[in-house]
Design a protein around this motif. Structure first.
Motif, PDB file in Angstrom:
ATOM      1  N   HIS A   1       0.823  -1.206   0.000  1.00 31.52           N
ATOM      2  CA  HIS A   1       0.000   0.000   0.000  1.00 31.52           C
ATOM      3  C   HIS A   1       0.858   1.256   0.000  1.00 31.52           C
ATOM      4  O   HIS A   1       0.677   2.159   0.824  1.00 31.52           O
ATOM      5  N   GLY A   2       1.796   1.306  -0.931  1.00 33.60           N
ATOM      6  CA  GLY A   2       2.631   2.485  -1.055  1.00 33.60           C
ATOM      7  C   GLY A   2       3.416   2.461  -2.351  1.00 33.60           C
ATOM      8  O   GLY A   2       3.510   1.436  -3.021  1.00 33.60           O
ATOM      9  N   ASP A   3       3.954   3.614  -2.719  1.00 34.49           N
ATOM     10  CA  ASP A   3       4.821   3.717  -3.888  1.00 34.49           C
ATOM     11  C   ASP A   3       5.851   4.809  -3.625  1.00 34.49           C
ATOM     12  O   ASP A   3       6.018   5.245  -2.482  1.00 34.49           O
ATOM     13  N   ASP A   4       6.541   5.245  -4.658  1.00 36.44           N
ATOM     14  CA  ASP A   4       7.600   6.240  -4.483  1.00 36.44           C
ATOM     15  C   ASP A   4       7.074   7.595  -4.010  1.00 36.44           C
ATOM     16  O   ASP A   4       7.839   8.428  -3.529  1.00 36.44           O
ATOM     17  N   LYS A   5       5.773   7.815  -4.145  1.00 33.81           N
ATOM     18  CA  LYS A   5       5.189   9.093  -3.731  1.00 33.81           C
ATOM     19  C   LYS A   5       4.675   9.074  -2.292  1.00 33.81           C
ATOM     20  O   LYS A   5       4.326  10.113  -1.746  1.00 33.81           O
TER      21      LYS A   5
ATOM     22  N   LEU B   1       1.359  11.971  -0.484  1.00 34.80           N
ATOM     23  CA  LEU B   1       2.224  11.358   0.525  1.00 34.80           C
ATOM     24  C   LEU B   1       1.392  10.671   1.607  1.00 34.80           C
ATOM     25  O   LEU B   1       1.737   9.590   2.086  1.00 34.80           O
ATOM     26  N   LYS B   2       0.266  11.291   1.968  1.00 31.52           N
ATOM     27  CA  LYS B   2      -0.607  10.734   3.007  1.00 31.52           C
ATOM     28  C   LYS B   2      -1.488   9.602   2.493  1.00 31.52           C
ATOM     29  O   LYS B   2      -2.143   8.925   3.284  1.00 31.52           O
ATOM     30  N   GLY B   3      -1.526   9.429   1.174  1.00 25.79           N
ATOM     31  CA  GLY B   3      -2.243   8.289   0.606  1.00 25.79           C
ATOM     32  C   GLY B   3      -3.730   8.454   0.422  1.00 25.79           C
ATOM     33  O   GLY B   3      -4.448   7.459   0.260  1.00 25.79           O
ATOM     34  N   VAL B   4      -4.237   9.691   0.440  1.00 23.67           N
ATOM     35  CA  VAL B   4      -5.682   9.908   0.284  1.00 23.67           C
ATOM     36  C   VAL B   4      -6.140   9.373  -1.080  1.00 23.67           C
ATOM     37  O   VAL B   4      -5.565   9.734  -2.115  1.00 23.67           O
TER      38      VAL B   4
ATOM     39  N   VAL C   1     -15.282  19.444 -12.171  1.00 20.26           N
ATOM     40  CA  VAL C   1     -14.066  19.393 -11.359  1.00 20.26           C
ATOM     41  C   VAL C   1     -13.121  18.389 -12.005  1.00 20.26           C
ATOM     42  O   VAL C   1     -13.503  17.655 -12.920  1.00 20.26           O
ATOM     43  N   ILE C   2     -11.887  18.355 -11.510  1.00 19.06           N
ATOM     44  CA  ILE C   2     -10.948  17.313 -11.921  1.00 19.06           C
ATOM     45  C   ILE C   2     -10.874  16.289 -10.795  1.00 19.06           C
ATOM     46  O   ILE C   2     -10.625  16.644  -9.638  1.00 19.06           O
ATOM     47  N   LEU C   3     -11.101  15.031 -11.132  1.00 20.49           N
ATOM     48  CA  LEU C   3     -11.073  13.940 -10.161  1.00 20.49           C
ATOM     49  C   LEU C   3      -9.833  13.092 -10.423  1.00 20.49           C
ATOM     50  O   LEU C   3      -9.647  12.576 -11.529  1.00 20.49           O
ATOM     51  N   ALA C   4      -8.963  12.969  -9.410  1.00 17.42           N
ATOM     52  CA  ALA C   4      -7.704  12.230  -9.571  1.00 17.42           C
ATOM     53  C   ALA C   4      -7.649  11.059  -8.600  1.00 17.42           C
ATOM     54  O   ALA C   4      -7.959  11.206  -7.417  1.00 17.42           O
ATOM     55  N   ARG C   5      -7.245   9.893  -9.109  1.00 17.47           N
ATOM     56  CA  ARG C   5      -7.089   8.695  -8.282  1.00 17.47           C
ATOM     57  C   ARG C   5      -5.655   8.587  -7.787  1.00 17.47           C
ATOM     58  O   ARG C   5      -4.713   8.761  -8.555  1.00 17.47           O
ATOM     59  N   ARG C   6      -5.501   8.259  -6.507  1.00 18.28           N
ATOM     60  CA  ARG C   6      -4.160   8.103  -5.940  1.00 18.28           C
ATOM     61  C   ARG C   6      -3.487   6.825  -6.418  1.00 18.28           C
ATOM     62  O   ARG C   6      -2.271   6.793  -6.622  1.00 18.28           O
ATOM     63  N   ASP C   7      -4.252   5.751  -6.603  1.00 15.94           N
ATOM     64  CA  ASP C   7      -3.638   4.457  -6.913  1.00 15.94           C
ATOM     65  C   ASP C   7      -3.077   4.386  -8.330  1.00 15.94           C
ATOM     66  O   ASP C   7      -2.017   3.804  -8.557  1.00 15.94           O
ATOM     67  N   THR C   8      -3.769   4.982  -9.294  1.00 22.89           N
ATOM     68  CA  THR C   8      -3.326   4.896 -10.686  1.00 22.89           C
ATOM     69  C   THR C   8      -2.800   6.220 -11.230  1.00 22.89           C
ATOM     70  O   THR C   8      -2.148   6.239 -12.274  1.00 22.89           O
ATOM     71  N   GLY C   9      -3.129   7.322 -10.546  1.00 19.39           N
ATOM     72  CA  GLY C   9      -2.734   8.637 -11.046  1.00 19.39           C
ATOM     73  C   GLY C   9      -3.668   9.162 -12.128  1.00 19.39           C
ATOM     74  O   GLY C   9      -3.459  10.257 -12.657  1.00 19.39           O
ATOM     75  N   GLU C  10      -4.708   8.398 -12.455  1.00 14.20           N
ATOM     76  CA  GLU C  10      -5.651   8.806 -13.503  1.00 14.20           C
ATOM     77  C   GLU C  10      -6.385  10.088 -13.096  1.00 14.20           C
ATOM     78  O   GLU C  10      -6.855  10.215 -11.966  1.00 14.20           O
ATOM     79  N   LYS C  11      -6.489  11.022 -14.043  1.00 16.65           N
ATOM     80  CA  LYS C  11      -7.220  12.269 -13.816  1.00 16.65           C
ATOM     81  C   LYS C  11      -8.272  12.426 -14.908  1.00 16.65           C
ATOM     82  O   LYS C  11      -7.997  12.162 -16.072  1.00 16.65           O
ATOM     83  N   ARG C  12      -9.472  12.869 -14.519  1.00 17.75           N
ATOM     84  CA  ARG C  12     -10.515  13.095 -15.523  1.00 17.75           C
ATOM     85  C   ARG C  12     -11.458  14.194 -15.067  1.00 17.75           C
ATOM     86  O   ARG C  12     -11.596  14.457 -13.867  1.00 17.75           O
ATOM     87  N   ASN C  13     -12.084  14.824 -16.023  1.00 20.04           N
ATOM     88  CA  ASN C  13     -13.074  15.853 -15.729  1.00 20.04           C
ATOM     89  C   ASN C  13     -14.413  15.195 -15.407  1.00 20.04           C
ATOM     90  O   ASN C  13     -14.844  14.274 -16.106  1.00 20.04           O
ATOM     91  N   VAL C  14     -15.045  15.688 -14.350  1.00 20.33           N
ATOM     92  CA  VAL C  14     -16.334  15.147 -13.918  1.00 20.33           C
ATOM     93  C   VAL C  14     -17.283  16.312 -13.664  1.00 20.33           C
ATOM     94  O   VAL C  14     -16.903  17.304 -13.033  1.00 20.33           O
TER      95      VAL C  14
END
Length: 209
Positions: free
Chosen positions: A3-7, A71-74, A90-103
């Motif tokens: 449950h972590g990566d370089d970030k 860094l906090k993993g939200v 808004v822009i919705l970004a996922r922490r796990d994949t880094g995917e960003k999309r407009n919603v």
């Protein structure tokens, strides 16, 4: 780390203290309007049962906040600025994949709920795969010691149930018995990896780091 990566951390939504952080893009002329809309979004998400936090600090740049919350993993980040408000999104970004999309703001509650469920499921599959690929079944004590020394994850071993063997294993290898699975019976005629007596349990052993 599963449950972590370089970030930093990558927290599963079910255990994350904050599931979605809202980061307003603030400019002096539109600050009030953006914060008002961001507050509405926070309230809307909380109504849907999502643990949301509005980071309204104006002493830090959006980029600094992005890095801090990553860094906090939200699990989710929601970005909103004056241009987004004009477009009703808004822009919705996922922490796990880094995917960003407009919603669209009107569909954000549903989109955030679905995204959190997807993140939870994805991290579960990833963690299970990580565990399964880091378990080695071992019958020979010399091989067991080498696996522990090389940091090769968990070793599945047979154990006689005697605490003296457990203590000797810890003393000689630094490894401890970490898990005794409920659903895994010791195989017939299995012998304790340390003393060679009849085994009573199939256990997972590893060194703590």
């Amino acid at each position: 780390m599963a449950h972590g990566d370089d970030k930093g951390l990558v927290l599963p939504p079910k255990i994350a203290p904050v599931q979605a952080v809202i980061i307003p893009i603030l400019f002096e002329k539109t600050k009030g309007e953006v914060l008002a809309e961001a507050s509405k979004i926070q309230y809307s998400l909380e109504e849907a049962g999502i643990r949301a936090h509005l980071d309204a600090r104006d002493a830090y740049s959006p980029g600094f906040k992005f890095n801090e919350w990553e860094l906090k993993g939200v699990p989710l980040r929601i970005e909103i600025g004056p241009r987004d408000i004009k477009n009703g999104e808004v822009i919705l970004a996922r922490r796990d994949t880094g995917e960003k999309r407009n919603v669209k703001i009107t569909g954000l509650k549903n989109a955030a709920t679905i995204a959190l469920e997807s993140i939870q499921a994805s991290l579960f599959v990833k963690s299970r795969k990580f565990v399964e690929t880091h378990i080695t079944e071992v019958k020979d004590y010399a091989i067991f010691k080498k696996i522990v020394e090389d940091g090769g994850g968990f070793a599945q071993i047979s154990w006689c149930g005697d605490s003296k063997c457990e203590e000797k294993i810890k003393e000689e290898t630094g490894a401890t018995l970490r898990v005794i699975p409920f659903d895994e019976k010791v195989k017939p005629k299995s012998k304790c990896v340390y003393c060679g007596k009849d085994a009573k349990e199939s256990v997972y052993a590893a060194r703590a780091y």
